[in-house]
Design a protein around this motif. Sequence first.
Motif, mmCIF file in Angstrom:
data_model
loop_
_atom_site.group_PDB
_atom_site.id
_atom_site.type_symbol
_atom_site.label_atom_id
_atom_site.label_comp_id
_atom_site.label_asym_id
_atom_site.label_seq_id
_atom_site.Cartn_x
_atom_site.Cartn_y
_atom_site.Cartn_z
ATOM 1 N N ALA A 53 19.710 -35.817 -35.727
ATOM 2 C CA ALA A 53 18.449 -35.608 -35.423
ATOM 3 C C ALA A 53 18.300 -35.211 -33.809
ATOM 4 C CB ALA A 53 17.279 -36.833 -35.743
ATOM 5 N N THR A 54 17.467 -34.437 -33.633
ATOM 6 C CA THR A 54 17.329 -34.115 -32.019
ATOM 7 C C THR A 54 15.817 -34.162 -31.836
ATOM 8 O OG1 THR A 54 18.861 -32.466 -31.831
ATOM 9 C CG2 THR A 54 17.397 -32.108 -30.453
ATOM 10 N N VAL A 55 15.562 -35.223 -30.677
ATOM 11 C CA VAL A 55 14.185 -35.593 -30.573
ATOM 12 C C VAL A 55 13.827 -35.049 -29.099
ATOM 13 C CG1 VAL A 55 12.558 -37.648 -30.083
ATOM 14 C CG2 VAL A 55 14.538 -37.933 -31.933
ATOM 15 N N SER A 56 12.786 -34.384 -28.895
ATOM 16 C CA SER A 56 12.534 -34.081 -27.531
ATOM 17 C C SER A 56 10.833 -34.108 -27.098
ATOM 18 C CB SER A 56 12.617 -32.435 -27.454
ATOM 19 O OG SER A 56 11.735 -31.855 -28.459
ATOM 20 N N ASN A 57 10.742 -34.403 -25.951
ATOM 21 C CA ASN A 57 9.579 -34.131 -25.379
ATOM 22 C C ASN A 57 9.199 -32.914 -24.707
ATOM 23 O OD1 ASN A 57 7.087 -35.089 -24.138
ATOM 24 N ND2 ASN A 57 7.851 -36.843 -22.488
ATOM 25 N N SER A 58 8.004 -32.297 -25.253
ATOM 26 C CA SER A 58 7.714 -31.003 -24.729
ATOM 27 C C SER A 58 7.529 -30.830 -23.269
ATOM 28 C CB SER A 58 6.242 -30.797 -25.223
ATOM 29 O OG SER A 58 5.694 -29.689 -24.650
ATOM 30 N N ALA A 59 7.986 -29.751 -22.926
ATOM 31 C CA ALA A 59 8.259 -29.645 -21.256
ATOM 32 C C ALA A 59 6.594 -29.476 -20.743
ATOM 33 C CB ALA A 59 8.650 -28.239 -21.069
ATOM 34 N N GLY A 60 5.675 -29.249 -21.419
ATOM 35 C CA GLY A 60 4.196 -29.363 -21.216
ATOM 36 C C GLY A 60 3.694 -30.533 -21.072
ATOM 37 N N SER A 61 4.636 -31.540 -21.377
ATOM 38 C CA SER A 61 3.850 -32.938 -21.722
ATOM 39 C C SER A 61 3.719 -33.537 -20.262
ATOM 40 C CB SER A 61 4.786 -34.106 -22.224
ATOM 41 O OG SER A 61 4.442 -35.063 -22.280
ATOM 42 N N PRO A 62 2.830 -34.212 -19.717
ATOM 43 C CA PRO A 62 2.515 -34.582 -18.525
ATOM 44 C C PRO A 62 3.069 -36.057 -18.191
ATOM 45 C CG PRO A 62 0.473 -34.952 -19.704
ATOM 46 C CD PRO A 62 1.346 -34.095 -20.550
ATOM 47 N N ASP A 63 3.636 -36.806 -19.432
ATOM 48 C CA ASP A 63 4.256 -38.017 -19.394
ATOM 49 C C ASP A 63 5.211 -37.972 -19.760
ATOM 50 O OD1 ASP A 63 1.848 -39.112 -18.099
ATOM 51 O OD2 ASP A 63 1.062 -39.901 -20.111
ATOM 52 N N ALA A 64 6.172 -39.150 -19.364
ATOM 53 C CA ALA A 64 7.620 -39.548 -19.987
ATOM 54 C C ALA A 64 7.140 -40.357 -21.296
ATOM 55 C CB ALA A 64 8.361 -40.211 -19.230
ATOM 56 N N ALA A 65 8.208 -40.466 -22.210
ATOM 57 C CA ALA A 65 8.029 -41.594 -23.223
ATOM 58 C C ALA A 65 9.380 -42.095 -23.435
ATOM 59 C CB ALA A 65 7.601 -40.728 -24.556
ATOM 60 N N GLU A 66 9.320 -43.464 -23.802
ATOM 61 C CA GLU A 66 10.329 -44.372 -24.042
ATOM 62 C C GLU A 66 10.389 -44.242 -25.566
ATOM 63 O OE1 GLU A 66 13.482 -47.005 -23.315
ATOM 64 O OE2 GLU A 66 12.338 -46.063 -21.733
ATOM 65 N N ILE A 67 11.716 -43.881 -26.243
ATOM 66 C CA ILE A 67 11.858 -43.950 -27.634
ATOM 67 C C ILE A 67 12.225 -45.265 -27.889
ATOM 68 C CG2 ILE A 67 13.063 -42.798 -29.567
ATOM 69 C CD1 ILE A 67 11.188 -40.995 -27.830
ATOM 70 N N THR A 68 11.534 -45.832 -28.668
ATOM 71 C CA THR A 68 11.897 -47.365 -29.087
ATOM 72 C C THR A 68 12.719 -47.430 -30.167
ATOM 73 O OG1 THR A 68 9.685 -47.629 -30.180
ATOM 74 C CG2 THR A 68 9.843 -48.379 -27.685
ATOM 75 N N ALA A 69 12.609 -46.500 -31.169
ATOM 76 C CA ALA A 69 13.235 -46.610 -32.351
ATOM 77 C C ALA A 69 13.485 -44.967 -33.037
ATOM 78 C CB ALA A 69 12.928 -47.428 -33.446
ATOM 79 N N VAL A 70 14.569 -44.709 -33.687
ATOM 80 C CA VAL A 70 14.673 -43.593 -34.504
ATOM 81 C C VAL A 70 15.117 -44.319 -35.966
ATOM 82 C CG1 VAL A 70 15.730 -41.440 -35.059
ATOM 83 C CG2 VAL A 70 15.051 -42.035 -32.781
ATOM 84 N N ARG A 71 14.419 -44.059 -36.897
ATOM 85 C CA ARG A 71 14.692 -44.788 -38.316
ATOM 86 C C ARG A 71 15.054 -43.526 -39.517
ATOM 87 N NH1 ARG A 71 9.936 -47.919 -36.958
ATOM 88 N NH2 ARG A 71 10.764 -49.977 -35.780
ATOM 89 N N LEU A 72 15.826 -43.977 -40.278
ATOM 90 C CA LEU A 72 16.079 -43.086 -41.365
ATOM 91 C C LEU A 72 15.479 -43.793 -42.373
ATOM 92 C CD1 LEU A 72 17.335 -40.394 -42.485
ATOM 93 C CD2 LEU A 72 19.397 -41.815 -42.964
ATOM 94 N N LEU A 73 14.666 -43.310 -43.373
ATOM 95 C CA LEU A 73 14.131 -43.583 -44.434
ATOM 96 C C LEU A 73 14.416 -43.179 -45.841
ATOM 97 C CD1 LEU A 73 10.508 -44.287 -43.279
ATOM 98 C CD2 LEU A 73 12.317 -45.895 -42.830
ATOM 99 N N ASP A 74 14.470 -43.797 -46.830
ATOM 100 C CA ASP A 74 14.557 -43.075 -48.056
ATOM 101 C C ASP A 74 13.231 -42.726 -48.734
ATOM 102 O OD1 ASP A 74 13.654 -45.449 -49.350
ATOM 103 O OD2 ASP A 74 15.446 -45.990 -50.158
ATOM 104 N N ALA A 75 13.140 -42.281 -49.958
ATOM 105 C CA ALA A 75 11.618 -41.570 -50.446
ATOM 106 C C ALA A 75 10.956 -42.819 -50.670
ATOM 107 C CB ALA A 75 12.402 -40.870 -51.702
ATOM 108 N N ASP A 76 11.630 -44.035 -50.794
ATOM 109 C CA ASP A 76 10.573 -45.194 -51.151
ATOM 110 C C ASP A 76 10.063 -45.919 -49.807
ATOM 111 O OD1 ASP A 76 11.020 -45.059 -53.908
ATOM 112 O OD2 ASP A 76 12.982 -46.196 -54.004
ATOM 113 N N GLY A 77 10.515 -45.369 -48.774
ATOM 114 C CA GLY A 77 10.072 -45.889 -47.434
ATOM 115 C C GLY A 77 10.957 -47.038 -46.775
ATOM 116 N N ASP A 78 12.300 -47.306 -47.699
ATOM 117 C CA ASP A 78 13.121 -48.293 -47.251
ATOM 118 C C ASP A 78 13.919 -47.760 -45.958
ATOM 119 O OD1 ASP A 78 12.316 -50.183 -49.053
ATOM 120 O OD2 ASP A 78 13.930 -49.203 -50.732
ATOM 121 N N VAL A 79 14.096 -48.580 -44.955
ATOM 122 C CA VAL A 79 14.939 -48.183 -43.876
ATOM 123 C C VAL A 79 16.425 -48.320 -44.171
ATOM 124 C CG1 VAL A 79 15.779 -48.763 -41.537
ATOM 125 C CG2 VAL A 79 13.416 -49.181 -42.242
ATOM 126 N N LEU A 80 17.185 -47.195 -43.950
ATOM 127 C CA LEU A 80 18.684 -46.775 -44.466
ATOM 128 C C LEU A 80 19.358 -47.083 -43.107
ATOM 129 C CD1 LEU A 80 18.260 -43.837 -46.628
ATOM 130 C CD2 LEU A 80 18.561 -46.131 -47.249
#
Length: 161
Positions: A53-80
């Motif tokens: 997965a590639t996560v980005s913050n738009s070049a037009g965004s005025p603020d930085a962001a701290e990515i606290t988590a990237v999760r993969l969920l199944d169809a039931d919403g369980d974290v894989l």
Amino acid sequence: MQLHRTSALLFACLIALAAVGGVTAVPDARITVDAAGVTPGEPVVGERTTVNATVSNSAGSPDAAEITAVRLLDADGDVLDEAAAPGALSPGDDLETELYTRFENPGEHRLTVVVVAEEAVGDDEDEDDPSEVRVERDLFVDVQPAERAVDLRVRARSPAG
């Protein structure tokens, strides 16, 4: 009559400005999941599968962001799988994350990549209540059945034996 039209036009403009002002509650960090794919391209039951997965913050965004988590969920919403605190994104930056899973059954499976980020907290904001941004992207994976490779050789028993 002219004064009435001018007043009506001014009133309509004020309503339009008020409506636009209500939309500005959108978080300043504009986080997106630009790409999501699997390796191998056609996973097999029981095989370890990588979700890129590639996560980005738009070049037009005025603020930085701290990515606290990237999760993969199944169809039931369980974290894989979860990548905890993979990094911060300045405006225009992106980061790549790998998440892992295995499939028990063949067929089409829906996975969801969820990114949780916190906007940078300014001096005038309440530091105990950072603004959280949550972005999701669905991914459909066609899982192939596992091939059974059995080499069976049978010899007849000798009638004498």
